[in-house]
Design a protein around this motif. Structure first.
Motif, short mmCIF file in Angstrom:
data_model
loop_
_atom_site.label_atom_id
_atom_site.label_comp_id
_atom_site.label_asym_id
_atom_site.label_seq_id
_atom_site.Cartn_x
_atom_site.Cartn_y
_atom_site.Cartn_z
N ASN A 1 -8.09 5.94 -5.35
CA ASN A 1 -7.96 4.58 -5.83
C ASN A 1 -9.22 3.79 -5.51
OD1 ASN A 1 -6.93 2.32 -6.88
ND2 ASN A 1 -5.48 1.91 -5.23
N LEU A 2 -9.74 3.14 -6.56
CA LEU A 2 -10.96 2.36 -6.33
C LEU A 2 -10.64 0.89 -6.07
CD1 LEU A 2 -13.73 3.51 -8.79
CD2 LEU A 2 -13.78 3.50 -6.32
N ARG A 3 -9.46 0.39 -6.42
CA ARG A 3 -9.16 -1.03 -6.28
C ARG A 3 -8.17 -1.26 -5.12
NH1 ARG A 3 -10.33 0.29 -11.12
NH2 ARG A 3 -11.86 -0.92 -12.26
N LEU A 4 -8.16 -2.55 -4.59
CA LEU A 4 -7.31 -2.87 -3.43
C LEU A 4 -6.25 -3.88 -3.82
CD1 LEU A 4 -10.05 -3.35 -0.71
CD2 LEU A 4 -8.47 -1.45 -0.92
N SER A 5 -5.08 -3.72 -3.25
CA SER A 5 -4.07 -4.75 -3.45
C SER A 5 -4.34 -5.89 -2.46
CB SER A 5 -2.68 -4.16 -3.22
OG SER A 5 -2.55 -3.84 -1.86
N GLU A 6 -3.57 -7.03 -2.57
CA GLU A 6 -3.82 -8.22 -1.76
C GLU A 6 -3.61 -7.93 -0.27
OE1 GLU A 6 -5.65 -11.35 -1.67
OE2 GLU A 6 -5.34 -10.42 -3.62
N THR A 7 -2.50 -7.23 0.05
CA THR A 7 -2.22 -6.94 1.47
C THR A 7 -3.26 -6.01 2.04
OG1 THR A 7 -0.76 -5.22 0.65
CG2 THR A 7 0.27 -7.28 1.32
N ARG B 1 -6.30 -5.84 1.11
CA ARG B 1 -7.54 -6.57 1.28
C ARG B 1 -7.51 -7.38 2.58
NH1 ARG B 1 -11.29 -7.60 -2.41
NH2 ARG B 1 -9.88 -7.12 -4.13
N SER B 2 -6.37 -8.08 2.86
CA SER B 2 -6.30 -8.89 4.08
C SER B 2 -6.35 -8.01 5.32
CB SER B 2 -5.02 -9.75 4.06
OG SER B 2 -3.90 -8.89 4.09
N ALA B 3 -5.71 -6.85 5.24
CA ALA B 3 -5.75 -5.93 6.37
C ALA B 3 -7.18 -5.47 6.63
CB ALA B 3 -4.85 -4.72 6.07
#
Lengths: 292, 278
Positions: free
Chosen positions: A233-239, A241-243
């Motif tokens: 996976n090249l993209r990040l979800s919101e959680t 990203r915050s982590a």
């Protein structure tokens, strides 16, 4: 394209072992037949059955085949047309055999066969006479360019009003045609086209000059998304990203680290200095003990 | 007979396209295993076979044929196979012992300018006698299918002093008779020496012969060594090219296979899928 050849025209289709020009020749025959002209085919390299097989969908009532395939050198007893009969008189006789009001188109398949057995000057002379005589409307010849010396090919092509050189295309059943046209005013036009031939023998010109060809393939390659089929996976979800933002990297010099280093706890190394009596320490001149 | 090759070419001894001219050629490699394939293939297909063996003796072909499961001696006795043994015939022409008893087929050896007309006459007599005697002979002779002409190989004629044009005339006449008139098949082997594209304008030789034959034929099988050099598990690559298939749109189609010749057969596989690699 070149489907309607001028009166008195002489067209040469040049091919090589890698790509046969016979298919294009067939589409020229087909076009002429569809224009309700009579076509005389002088076949050295193709049998009548084979030719008619290739022209299944054409109106072949006006197609006249002269069989020089079975016995071109007169080895058997009953030659129909031998290569040595390739002269103006014989050709005119052949074409005049069938009475048609309109002058016919003469197709020669192929000139290579004739050139192998008759000297090039004699062939050129016959072709030139044929052009002048006016007995035939147009002459279309197939020439295997890689079977002859360059000079021979050149001298025959100088007689032609148009020369089409075919070569295999980059992809699929498309082929590249280099067209050289000489108009009566002496102007020479050169063109390069990519074409393919459909089953009903119509020629489709796909794109024009060759120079854009490579560019087009380049842009096609760029359009392919390299991230389309990845196993990760090249993209990040919101959680996620915050982590990721919260995480302190090991070598970042943070405030806590700084204070921990500066105010070290008790018991750690500390320098105590007790001045000795021998220490002649002059407040006025700290560098007194140095011999300067 | 290699069944793998049959499936590549989409033929079986029971059903094969008639009137085809197959050109087998090789460059810095050996394509004679394909000639053995076609010989055994057409014998199994019950065709009347005329074989012009110009480079090897009959016993050589027989020995290989036995490995592939056909007996050339039997076929010869039954009249299915007419074997022209060029080596023997040429000897009898050159050392003329009891002249006029042998056939005139190979008289070009004495004078190459005569041309190959007599050799063609030999072929014509052989193949047309088969179609003439197609309806059962009185002695219960078996009926044979369409005639097939195999030549191994044509380029040796060049070394015997025959010009390229003459060889092309010969193959043209054979094609006109065998493929067109009698609806039989024809397989010819020719060898190209030298590098590709190395030839200049006035190349009188095997390259020109190969190109000329390519213009005539309907299917080419071109055998080459591997571009990367010798390999124990892959003996080379063969390029299959169909020409003049006007019925279905595409009229030139090319495929490239790698092959390995075994003791009793050969395996063909797509590039890079040899068992030694995978």
């Amino acid at each position: 394209m070149l489907q309607g050849t001028d009166v008195g025209g002489f067209l040469i289709i040049q091919d090589s072992a890698t790509y046969s020009g016979r298919h294009l020749l067939n589409s020229f025959i087909n076009a002429a037949l569809n224009r309700e002209e009579s076509v005389h085919v002088l076949g050295f390299e193709i049998s009548e059955e084979e030719l008619k097989d290739g022209l299944k969908r054409s109106p072949i009532q006006r197609l006249h085949f002269h069989n020089a395939f079975i016995d071109p050198l007169g080895w058997t007893d009953h030659p129909i047309f031998t290569v040595h009969q390739f002269s103006l008189e014989e050709l005119v006789r052949l074409v005049k055999q069938t009475s048609h009001p309109k002058p016919a188109t003469l197709v020669i398949d192929s000139l290579s066969w004739i050139l192998r057995h008759i000297s090039p000057p004699a062939v050129c002379k016959t072709l030139q006479q044929l052009k002048k005589e006016g007995a035939v409307r147009a002459v279309i010849g197939l020439l295997h360019a890689d079977m002859h010396q360059k000079g021979t090919v050149g001298s025959v092509c100088h007689l032609a009003t148009s020369v089409i050189t075919v070569a295999p295309g980059v992809k699929g059943d498309a082929a590249v045609a280099k067209i050289t046209k000489r108009s009566k005013s002496g102007k020479v036009m050169q063109d390069e086209e990519i074409f393919s031939i459909k089953e009903d023998l119509t020629v489709i010109v796909q794109s024009k000059p060759n120079h854009t060809g490579p560019k087009q393939t380049d842009s096609e390659e760029q359009e392919i998304d390299p991230t389309a089929n990845l196993t990760f996976n090249l993209r990040l979800s919101e959680t996620e990203r915050s982590a990721k933002d919260k995480l302190a990297l090991p070598f970042v010099f943070s405030k806590e680290k700084k204070t921990a280093l500066l105010h070290s706890g008790p018991g750690s190394g500390r320098i105590l200095y007790e001045p000795d009596a021998n220490d002649d320490y002059d407040q006025e001149d700290p560098d007194d003990d140095l011999d300067v | 007979m290699y069944t793998e090759l049959n499936s590549i070419l989409n033929t079986t001894p029971d059903s094969f396209t008639q009137g085809e001219f197959i050109l087998v050629s090789d460059r810095q490699s050996d394509a004679s295993f394909l000639m053995h394939h076609f010989l055994s293939f057409y014998l199994r297909a019950r065709c009347k076979v005329c074989f012009l063996g110009l480079v090897q003796s009959f016993s050589h072909y027989n020995a290989v044929g036995q490995r592939l499961g056909v007996s050339l001696v039997q076929a010869k006795e039954k009249g299915q196979l007419i074997f022209f043994e060029g080596l023997k015939e040429s000897l009898s022409v050159l050392i003329s012992q009891e002249s006029n008893t042998k056939s005139q087929a190979i008289d070009f050896l004495r004078d190459p300018s005569v041309g190959l007309r007599s050799l063609y006459e030999f072929v014509r007599c052989t193949v047309s006698s088969s179609s003439g005697g197609g309806e059962k002979g009185a002695d219960g002779a078996e009926e044979w299918g369409p005639p097939v002409l195999l030549v191994d190989d044509l380029s040796v004629l060049l070394s015997l002093g025959v010009t390229v044009g003459t060889v092309l005339d010969f193959s043209h006449y054979c094609r006109a008779t065998v493929c067109s008139q009698l609806q039989g098949n024809m397989v010819m082997l020719t060898r190209c020496d030298g590098e590709e594209e190395a030839d200049d304008g006035d190349d009188e030789g095997s390259e020109r012969l190969h190109r000329g034959l390519t213009h005539q034929c309907s299917l080419t099988l071109h055998v080459q060594g591997l571009p990367t050099g010798y390999c124990r598990d892959i003996h080379g690559q063969v390029e299959v090219c169909w020409r003049r298939r006007q019925g279905d749109g595409q009229h030139t189609q090319k495929k490239l296979f790698q092959y390995k010749v075994h003791d009793k057969g050969a395996s063909f596989f797509a590039r890079g899928t040899s068992s030694a690699v995978l």
